[in-house]
Design a protein around this motif. Structure first.
Motif, short mmCIF file in Angstrom:
data_model
loop_
_atom_site.label_atom_id
_atom_site.label_comp_id
_atom_site.label_asym_id
_atom_site.label_seq_id
_atom_site.Cartn_x
_atom_site.Cartn_y
_atom_site.Cartn_z
N ALA A 122 21.10 -56.25 13.80
CA ALA A 122 20.15 -57.30 13.40
C ALA A 122 20.23 -57.55 11.89
O ALA A 122 20.19 -58.69 11.43
CB ALA A 122 18.73 -56.90 13.80
N ARG A 123 20.37 -56.48 11.11
CA ARG A 123 20.48 -56.64 9.65
C ARG A 123 21.73 -57.44 9.27
O ARG A 123 21.70 -58.30 8.40
CB ARG A 123 20.55 -55.27 8.97
CG ARG A 123 19.22 -54.57 8.86
CD ARG A 123 19.41 -53.37 7.95
NE ARG A 123 18.18 -52.61 7.79
CZ ARG A 123 18.02 -51.64 6.91
NH1 ARG A 123 19.03 -51.31 6.11
NH2 ARG A 123 16.90 -51.00 6.79
N GLU A 125 23.39 -59.53 11.15
CA GLU A 125 23.26 -60.94 11.58
C GLU A 125 22.38 -61.71 10.61
O GLU A 125 22.64 -62.86 10.29
CB GLU A 125 22.72 -61.00 13.02
CG GLU A 125 23.80 -60.63 14.02
CD GLU A 125 23.32 -60.57 15.47
OE1 GLU A 125 22.13 -60.25 15.70
OE2 GLU A 125 24.14 -60.82 16.38
N LYS A 126 21.33 -61.04 10.10
CA LYS A 126 20.44 -61.67 9.14
C LYS A 126 21.21 -61.97 7.84
O LYS A 126 21.11 -63.06 7.27
CB LYS A 126 19.25 -60.73 8.86
CG LYS A 126 18.21 -61.27 7.93
CD LYS A 126 16.92 -60.44 8.03
CE LYS A 126 15.94 -60.81 6.93
NZ LYS A 126 15.98 -59.87 5.80
N ARG A 127 22.00 -60.98 7.40
CA ARG A 127 22.78 -61.19 6.17
C ARG A 127 23.75 -62.36 6.33
O ARG A 127 23.87 -63.20 5.43
CB ARG A 127 23.57 -59.90 5.84
CG ARG A 127 24.51 -60.05 4.65
CD ARG A 127 24.96 -58.72 4.10
NE ARG A 127 26.04 -58.11 4.86
CZ ARG A 127 26.50 -56.89 4.67
NH1 ARG A 127 25.96 -56.12 3.75
NH2 ARG A 127 27.49 -56.42 5.38
N GLU A 130 21.76 -65.62 6.19
CA GLU A 130 21.30 -65.93 4.83
C GLU A 130 22.46 -66.42 3.95
O GLU A 130 22.29 -67.33 3.14
CB GLU A 130 20.66 -64.68 4.20
CG GLU A 130 19.27 -64.38 4.74
CD GLU A 130 18.74 -63.02 4.33
OE1 GLU A 130 17.59 -62.71 4.70
OE2 GLU A 130 19.47 -62.25 3.66
#
Ligand code: ADP
Length: 193
Positions: A122-123, A125-127, A130
């Motif tokens: 999840a981290r 994918e978030k990066r 962004e």
């Protein structure tokens, strides 16, 4: 101050390394950043590293030890550095020991960021989202498939590095699931011990 930050991909090593580098006025030596720069520049090292990095595998020990040895010999690294993404294999850790001994240098700390593996994808994918939103180029290995390989490489080849330092009694662990500020505070605390 000479430090190593350990932890799986997406643990926040880069974020914490850059904060520590700024705080202590020493360079952050990220083998991932150095290799990506070599890929962009199309150097011989970059040409060799590109495919394996994009697939989520590890670049050969010989290549990364070479680039780290060169970087550590630059004048700004004489008073200290934060290693981020190196060593990633026990062989790299042993080469680092030899390099430091050769320079009469000692590490001040080896800090491992402990994170819940389920949170890592999840981290990443978030990066990626962004980065895209900021109009920048997403890392070629920030996709679920390559990430799974990076996690496998971590489990098989890098987790033993933590055991290597733990057996020497030099490993300190910090909860990497806390907020960025709290992780920074926890790192400061274990370093002050
Ligand atoms: P992350 O910590 O998020 O996985 P990095 O930016 O540290 O990402 O590394 C990206 C890629 O660069 C790795 O998946 C690997 O292919 C290569 N790499 C970086 N450091 C090393 C190393 N010490 N040994 C071998 N390969 C490395």
């Amino acid at each position: 101050m000479k430090l190593i930050l350990l932890g799986p991909p997406g643990a926040g090593k880069g974020t914490q390394a850059s904060r520590l580098a700024e705080k202590h006025g020493i360079p952050q030596l990220s083998t991932g950043d150095m290799l990506r720069a070599a890929v962009r520049a199309g150097t011989p090292v970059g040409l060799q590293a590109k495919a394996v990095m994009e697939a989520g595998g590890l670049v050969s020990d010989q290549i990364v030890v070479g680039i780290i040895a060169d970087r550590m010999s630059e004048p700004d690294a004489a008073k200290g550095f934060i290693l981020d993404g190196f060593p990633r294999t026990v062989a790299q850790a042993q080469s680092l020991d030899e390099m430091l001994a050769g320079k009469g240098m000692k590490l001040h700390g080896i800090v491992e960021l402990k994170v819940d593996e389920n949170a890592l994808l999840a981290r990443i994918e978030k990066r990626a989202a962004e980065t895209l939103a900021a109009g920048e180029v997403v890392r070629a290995d920030d996709n679920p498939e390559a990430f799974k390989k990076r996690l496998d490489a971590y489990r098989e080849q890098t987790a033993p590095v933590s055991a290597y330092y733990a057996s020497k009694g030099t490993l300190r662990q910090v909860d990497g699931m806390a907020s960025i500020d709290d992780v920074s505070k926890a790192i400061d605390q274990v370093l002050a011990r």
